[in-house]
Design a protein around this motif. Structure first.
Motif, PDB file in Angstrom:
ATOM      1  N   HIS A 181     -14.474  27.818  35.537  1.00 21.26           N
ATOM      2  CA  HIS A 181     -14.075  26.432  35.331  1.00 21.26           C
ATOM      3  C   HIS A 181     -14.716  25.791  34.097  1.00 21.26           C
ATOM      4  CE1 HIS A 181     -12.103  26.290  39.198  1.00 21.26           C
ATOM      5  NE2 HIS A 181     -13.179  26.797  39.736  1.00 21.26           N
ATOM      6  N   LEU A 182     -15.680  26.457  33.489  1.00 16.43           N
ATOM      7  CA  LEU A 182     -16.391  25.837  32.369  1.00 16.43           C
ATOM      8  C   LEU A 182     -15.494  25.706  31.153  1.00 16.43           C
ATOM      9  CD1 LEU A 182     -19.900  27.532  32.509  1.00 16.43           C
ATOM     10  CD2 LEU A 182     -19.198  25.346  33.432  1.00 16.43           C
ATOM     11  N   LEU A 183     -15.462  24.513  30.613  1.00 18.26           N
ATOM     12  CA  LEU A 183     -14.734  24.261  29.376  1.00 18.26           C
ATOM     13  C   LEU A 183     -15.751  23.896  28.312  1.00 18.26           C
ATOM     14  CD1 LEU A 183     -11.858  21.999  30.732  1.00 18.26           C
ATOM     15  CD2 LEU A 183     -11.747  24.431  30.195  1.00 18.26           C
ATOM     16  N   PHE A 184     -15.881  24.727  27.314  1.00 18.63           N
ATOM     17  CA  PHE A 184     -16.834  24.467  26.257  1.00 18.63           C
ATOM     18  C   PHE A 184     -16.216  23.448  25.304  1.00 18.63           C
ATOM     19  CE2 PHE A 184     -17.992  28.442  28.075  1.00 18.63           C
ATOM     20  CZ  PHE A 184     -19.359  28.367  28.114  1.00 18.63           C
ATOM     21  N   THR A 185     -16.863  22.311  25.174  1.00 18.12           N
ATOM     22  CA  THR A 185     -16.307  21.219  24.381  1.00 18.12           C
ATOM     23  C   THR A 185     -16.801  21.277  22.936  1.00 18.12           C
ATOM     24  OG1 THR A 185     -18.112  19.827  25.146  1.00 18.12           O
ATOM     25  CG2 THR A 185     -16.045  19.682  26.357  1.00 18.12           C
ATOM     26  N   ARG A 186     -16.606  22.398  22.295  1.00 13.63           N
ATOM     27  CA  ARG A 186     -17.020  22.532  20.903  1.00 13.63           C
ATOM     28  C   ARG A 186     -15.793  22.820  20.057  1.00 13.63           C
ATOM     29  NH1 ARG A 186     -19.568  28.615  21.111  1.00 13.63           N
ATOM     30  NH2 ARG A 186     -18.262  29.223  22.817  1.00 13.63           N
ATOM     31  N   MET A 221     -26.522  16.834  46.710  1.00 11.83           N
ATOM     32  CA  MET A 221     -26.629  15.397  46.455  1.00 11.83           C
ATOM     33  C   MET A 221     -25.241  14.899  46.059  1.00 11.83           C
ATOM     34  SD  MET A 221     -30.163  14.630  46.272  1.00 11.83           S
ATOM     35  CE  MET A 221     -30.786  13.903  44.815  1.00 11.83           C
ATOM     36  N   GLN A 222     -25.184  13.816  45.321  1.00 12.09           N
ATOM     37  CA  GLN A 222     -23.928  13.258  44.850  1.00 12.09           C
ATOM     38  C   GLN A 222     -23.909  13.160  43.326  1.00 12.09           C
ATOM     39  OE1 GLN A 222     -21.390  12.664  47.014  1.00 12.09           O
ATOM     40  NE2 GLN A 222     -22.777  13.534  48.506  1.00 12.09           N
ATOM     41  N   LEU A 223     -24.653  14.021  42.649  1.00 10.83           N
ATOM     42  CA  LEU A 223     -24.737  13.998  41.188  1.00 10.83           C
ATOM     43  C   LEU A 223     -23.397  14.400  40.577  1.00 10.83           C
ATOM     44  CD1 LEU A 223     -28.182  15.786  40.765  1.00 10.83           C
ATOM     45  CD2 LEU A 223     -27.732  13.331  40.734  1.00 10.83           C
ATOM     46  N   THR A 224     -22.902  13.597  39.643  1.00 13.70           N
ATOM     47  CA  THR A 224     -21.623  13.907  39.002  1.00 13.70           C
ATOM     48  C   THR A 224     -21.770  14.275  37.531  1.00 13.70           C
ATOM     49  OG1 THR A 224     -21.249  11.575  38.510  1.00 13.70           O
ATOM     50  CG2 THR A 224     -20.309  12.425  40.568  1.00 13.70           C
ATOM     51  N   THR A 225     -22.789  13.745  36.869  1.00 13.09           N
ATOM     52  CA  THR A 225     -23.025  14.034  35.451  1.00 13.09           C
ATOM     53  C   THR A 225     -24.511  14.264  35.248  1.00 13.09           C
ATOM     54  OG1 THR A 225     -21.173  12.630  34.780  1.00 13.09           O
ATOM     55  CG2 THR A 225     -22.810  13.128  33.096  1.00 13.09           C
ATOM     56  N   ILE A 226     -24.833  15.259  34.434  1.00 12.23           N
ATOM     57  CA  ILE A 226     -26.223  15.473  34.019  1.00 12.23           C
ATOM     58  C   ILE A 226     -26.294  14.970  32.577  1.00 12.23           C
ATOM     59  CG2 ILE A 226     -28.102  17.116  33.721  1.00 12.23           C
ATOM     60  CD1 ILE A 226     -27.102  16.821  36.638  1.00 12.23           C
ATOM     61  N   TYR A 227     -27.005  13.877  32.411  1.00  7.18           N
ATOM     62  CA  TYR A 227     -27.046  13.175  31.128  1.00  7.18           C
ATOM     63  C   TYR A 227     -28.056  13.788  30.159  1.00  7.18           C
ATOM     64  CZ  TYR A 227     -24.294   9.675  33.521  1.00  7.18           C
ATOM     65  OH  TYR A 227     -23.291   9.042  34.214  1.00  7.18           O
ATOM     66  N   ASP A 228     -27.908  13.443  28.874  1.00  8.32           N
ATOM     67  CA  ASP A 228     -28.841  13.904  27.846  1.00  8.32           C
ATOM     68  C   ASP A 228     -30.270  13.525  28.201  1.00  8.32           C
ATOM     69  OD1 ASP A 228     -26.863  15.001  26.245  1.00  8.32           O
ATOM     70  OD2 ASP A 228     -26.666  13.226  24.982  1.00  8.32           O
ATOM     71  N   GLY A 245     -21.363  20.441  27.531  1.00  9.34           N
ATOM     72  CA  GLY A 245     -21.594  20.021  26.155  1.00  9.34           C
ATOM     73  C   GLY A 245     -21.988  21.155  25.236  1.00  9.34           C
ATOM     74  N   ASN A 246     -21.760  20.932  23.928  1.00 11.02           N
ATOM     75  CA  ASN A 246     -22.139  21.920  22.918  1.00 11.02           C
ATOM     76  C   ASN A 246     -23.600  22.306  23.062  1.00 11.02           C
ATOM     77  OD1 ASN A 246     -19.609  21.722  21.804  1.00 11.02           O
ATOM     78  ND2 ASN A 246     -20.224  20.259  20.228  1.00 11.02           N
ATOM     79  N   GLN A 292     -19.702  17.187  34.709  1.00  8.79           N
ATOM     80  CA  GLN A 292     -20.047  17.185  33.297  1.00  8.79           C
ATOM     81  C   GLN A 292     -21.541  17.380  33.099  1.00  8.79           C
ATOM     82  OE1 GLN A 292     -19.172  13.493  31.282  1.00  8.79           O
ATOM     83  NE2 GLN A 292     -19.063  14.518  29.302  1.00  8.79           N
ATOM     84  N   ILE A 293     -21.865  18.254  32.148  1.00  7.72           N
ATOM     85  CA  ILE A 293     -23.248  18.446  31.698  1.00  7.72           C
ATOM     86  C   ILE A 293     -23.261  18.135  30.210  1.00  7.72           C
ATOM     87  CG2 ILE A 293     -25.138  20.082  31.360  1.00  7.72           C
ATOM     88  CD1 ILE A 293     -24.172  21.561  33.838  1.00  7.72           C
ATOM     89  N   LYS A 294     -24.004  17.120  29.823  1.00 14.16           N
ATOM     90  CA  LYS A 294     -24.069  16.682  28.422  1.00 14.16           C
ATOM     91  C   LYS A 294     -24.811  17.710  27.565  1.00 14.16           C
ATOM     92  CE  LYS A 294     -22.229  12.529  28.922  1.00 14.16           C
ATOM     93  NZ  LYS A 294     -21.164  11.982  28.122  1.00 14.16           N
ATOM     94  N   SER A 295     -24.631  17.623  26.260  1.00 17.34           N
ATOM     95  CA  SER A 295     -25.179  18.600  25.306  1.00 17.34           C
ATOM     96  C   SER A 295     -26.687  18.748  25.362  1.00 17.34           C
ATOM     97  CB  SER A 295     -24.775  18.222  23.880  1.00 17.34           C
ATOM     98  OG  SER A 295     -23.391  18.315  23.727  1.00 17.34           O
ATOM     99  N   ARG A 296     -27.411  17.671  25.596  1.00 18.46           N
ATOM    100  CA  ARG A 296     -28.872  17.714  25.589  1.00 18.46           C
ATOM    101  C   ARG A 296     -29.465  17.506  26.985  1.00 18.46           C
ATOM    102  NH1 ARG A 296     -27.002  15.202  21.091  1.00 18.46           N
ATOM    103  NH2 ARG A 296     -27.561  16.159  19.119  1.00 18.46           N
ATOM    104  N   ALA A 297     -28.708  17.826  28.009  1.00 24.67           N
ATOM    105  CA  ALA A 297     -29.158  17.619  29.390  1.00 24.67           C
ATOM    106  C   ALA A 297     -30.421  18.407  29.712  1.00 24.67           C
ATOM    107  CB  ALA A 297     -28.045  17.997  30.361  1.00 24.67           C
ATOM    108  N   PHE A 298     -30.529  19.611  29.175  1.00 21.93           N
ATOM    109  CA  PHE A 298     -31.669  20.476  29.497  1.00 21.93           C
ATOM    110  C   PHE A 298     -32.723  20.483  28.390  1.00 21.93           C
ATOM    111  CE2 PHE A 298     -27.978  22.464  31.749  1.00 21.93           C
ATOM    112  CZ  PHE A 298     -28.356  22.042  33.013  1.00 21.93           C
ATOM    113  N   TRP A 299     -32.670  19.514  27.515  1.00 23.44           N
ATOM    114  CA  TRP A 299     -33.626  19.395  26.423  1.00 23.44           C
ATOM    115  C   TRP A 299     -35.041  19.294  26.983  1.00 23.44           C
ATOM    116  CZ3 TRP A 299     -31.919  19.894  21.549  1.00 23.44           C
ATOM    117  CH2 TRP A 299     -32.812  19.626  20.517  1.00 23.44           C
TER     118      TRP A 299
END
Length: 160
Positions: free
Chosen positions: A151-156, A76-83, A130-131, A104-111
């Motif tokens: 490539h993953l950068l942990f933003t914590r 698809m064309q998904l660029t960010t997975i939001y909370d 995300g953290n 980008q994958i936000k901290s609570r994307a898979f909540w």
């Protein structure tokens, strides 16, 4: 329904399809999903939505898919997975997000995905994770990342 040329759906597109178990709307050039567009598909187990043109997904778009076990959103064309994007999908066991330009994958994307076993994130070029993004995945067995892992950068915050 795959490979049809409809570009959008309204909230009543799947009206009276309460007993539908399998839906493949792959490669239909869908540009947009309306909020509550799947609300009538309460028994749906499989949703194939690969190779469409969607750029983002909000949780309201997935409302009603309470029985969904398998969700494919590749190419698809998904660029960010939001909370909280998938929080309505408590029974989901497999989620495929491969081959999206996700950066980008936000901290609570898979909540809420407490029953998820397989997560596919191959060829996504993820740059920011995300953290504790994977913390809610209590049942996860495999996360397919392909080349993403380098490539993953942990933003914590660093440990002190």
């Amino acid at each position: 329904m795959s490979q049809n040329q409809f570009f959008t759906m309204n909230e009543n597109f799947f009206l009276n399809m309460y007993f539908l178990l399998y839906l493949n709307i792959t490669n239909c050039r869908i540009l947009y999903l309306p909020s509550y567009g799947f609300q009538h598909l309460v028994r749906l187990i499989f949703l194939g939505h690969d190779s469409n043109k969607i750029t983002f997904i909000q949780s309201e778009m997935l409302y009603g898919l309470r029985s969904l076990n398998y969700f494919h959103l590749c190419c698809m064309q998904l660029t960010t997975i939001y909370d909280y994007t998938f929080h309505n999908l408590a029974k989901l066991r497999e989620l495929k997000l491969s081959n999206n330009p996700i950066h980008q994958i936000k901290s609570r994307a898979f909540w809420g995905l407490t029953q998820l076993i397989l997560l596919y994130l191959e060829n996504c070029n993820i740059m920011h994770l995300g953290n504790n993004a994977f913390t809610p995945l209590n049942s996860i067995k495999v996360i397919y990342t392909g080349k993403n892992i380098s490539h993953l950068l942990f933003t914590r915050k660093p440990c002190t």
